[in-house]
Design an enzyme around this catalytic site. Structure first.
Site, PDB file in Angstrom:
ATOM      1  N   THR A  28       0.871  -1.189   0.000  1.00 44.50           N
ATOM      2  CA  THR A  28       0.000   0.000   0.000  1.00 44.50           C
ATOM      3  C   THR A  28       0.902   1.231   0.000  1.00 44.50           C
ATOM      4  O   THR A  28       1.989   1.210   0.558  1.00 44.50           O
ATOM      5  CB  THR A  28      -0.864  -0.033   1.284  1.00 44.50           C
ATOM      6  OG1 THR A  28      -1.771  -1.115   1.178  1.00 44.50           O
ATOM      7  CG2 THR A  28      -1.617   1.268   1.511  1.00 44.50           C
TER       8      THR A  28
ATOM      9  N   ARG B 168     -14.692  -6.452  -1.190  1.00 52.92           N
ATOM     10  CA  ARG B 168     -14.007  -6.146   0.072  1.00 52.92           C
ATOM     11  C   ARG B 168     -13.345  -4.756  -0.017  1.00 52.92           C
ATOM     12  O   ARG B 168     -12.689  -4.419  -0.987  1.00 52.92           O
ATOM     13  CB  ARG B 168     -12.949  -7.202   0.362  1.00 52.92           C
ATOM     14  CG  ARG B 168     -12.200  -7.013   1.705  1.00 52.92           C
ATOM     15  CD  ARG B 168     -10.896  -6.281   1.546  1.00 52.92           C
ATOM     16  NE  ARG B 168     -10.165  -6.164   2.815  1.00 52.92           N
ATOM     17  CZ  ARG B 168      -9.040  -5.465   2.965  1.00 52.92           C
ATOM     18  NH1 ARG B 168      -8.516  -4.836   1.936  1.00 52.92           N
ATOM     19  NH2 ARG B 168      -8.445  -5.379   4.133  1.00 52.92           N
TER      20      ARG B 168
ATOM     21  N   GLY C  46      -0.893  -1.913   6.204  1.00 55.29           N
ATOM     22  CA  GLY C  46      -0.782  -3.139   6.993  1.00 55.29           C
ATOM     23  C   GLY C  46      -2.066  -3.928   7.003  1.00 55.29           C
ATOM     24  O   GLY C  46      -2.841  -3.888   6.045  1.00 55.29           O
TER      25      GLY C  46
END
Ligand code: GLY
Length: 305
Positions: free
Chosen positions: A174, A202, A226
């Site tokens: 990310t 999701r 994370g």
């Protein structure tokens, strides 16, 4: 408990920190990821030097990382269980608390640009799925070719997860950015493809203001990376900003956050922050997190992983 590494440094004038995702990246790749973060931070620095707003600078940095196929955002991002791109991105202005976010967005070249357009329009905060795509098209964005944005490496990562019964954990990679200008305005932005093999629909913390991204110029700005489910359950970015408001100094606010997420939920990840006084910081409970930081008052860009 995982070991938490951290770093903090005071700055004057404008400043920027970027991350390229927390994870377990091998050192030969981690070095290149750190250099990609340097490029993103230095592009934002050039823009800030030329008078760009904090939102503009944050977008420049995140778009640079989205366009780099090494990271799990934009081109080269993680694929869902159907082999599709499904992007989460969010951005927040610390001076006005205006925010924009997209969740489960199909292929667009720069999801953070769509999130910023939502922020600028100042009517909605979060749009998702096909609705977000249609809204973006109505504001002049074009859908991207998914095939052009999907890399061999992302296909291989999905195949490995599907071979393993859908288990692969979160992907790391990310990207995110926090920016402060010389007047103390703050912005934070985060963008991701999420988890390899995730279910259709999701959304993770990077889509959610307060979980993946938060900025309030009276306290600080944060971008997280994370274990998204753990970061959502703890409303992590807002928690870190409130730690700063309560007086946590240097990297304490984000170290306390990562300790809490690990202790309560066993979640791992990393965080970058800038506080209202211009202290830049990162912390990670994973083995790696590529990052770079630049400031008007420093003679060099700091880089690491
Ligand atoms: N932290 C990124 C995600 O869980 O989607």
């Amino acid at each position: 408990m995982a070991k938490i590494e951290s770093w903090a440094k005071r700055s004057e004038g404008w400043s920027v920190v970027v991350h390229g995702g927390a994870g377990e990246v091998p050192s030969e790749t981690a070095g290149r990821q750190a250099e990609g973060c340097r490029e993103a931070a230095e592009r934002a620095a050039v823009a800030l030097r030329a008078g760009a707003s904090v939102l503009e600078a944050a977008c420049i940095a995140v778009q640079c990382l989205e366009d780099n196929p090494m990271y799990n955002a934009g081109t080269g991002a993680a694929l869902n269980e159907a082999g599709e791109l499904s992007f989460d991105a969010s951005i927040m202005c610390g001076a006005t608390l205006r925010a924009g976010a997209v969740g489960a967005l199909p292929a667009f070249q720069n999801p953070i640009a769509v999130a910023r357009a939502i922020l600028e329009e100042d009517r909605w905060v979060l749009l998702c799925g096909e609705g977000a795509a249609k809204w973006a098209e109505s504001r002049g964005f074009s859908r991207a070719s998914a095939q052009a944005m999907i890399t061999e490496a992302s296909r291989a990562r999905l195949s490995a997860v599907l071979r393993n019964g859908g288990h692969g954990g979160w992907a790391g990679g990310t990207v995110g950015c926090v920016v402060r200008d010389a007047q103390g305005h703050l912005a934070a932005a985060t963008s991701t493809g999420g988890i390899v093999g995730k279910p259709i629909g999701r959304m993770g913390d990077s889509a959610l203001i307060g979980a993946g991204t938060y900025a309030d110029h009276s306290a600080g700005a944060v971008s997280n990376t994370g274990d998204g489910e753990a970061f959502m359950r703890t409303v992590a970015a807002k928690m870190a900003v409130e730690n700063m408001r309560a007086g946590a100094s240097k990297s304490e606010a984000i170290v306390m956050l990562l300790e809490e997420i690990d202790r309560r939920l066993g979640g791992l990840g990393g965080t970058i922050s800038i506080d209202a006084l211009g202290v830049l910081a990162w912390a990670r409970s994973t083995r790696t997190m590529s990052w770079a930081a630049a400031a008007e008052s420093w003679t060099e860009t700091f880089v690491g992983y």
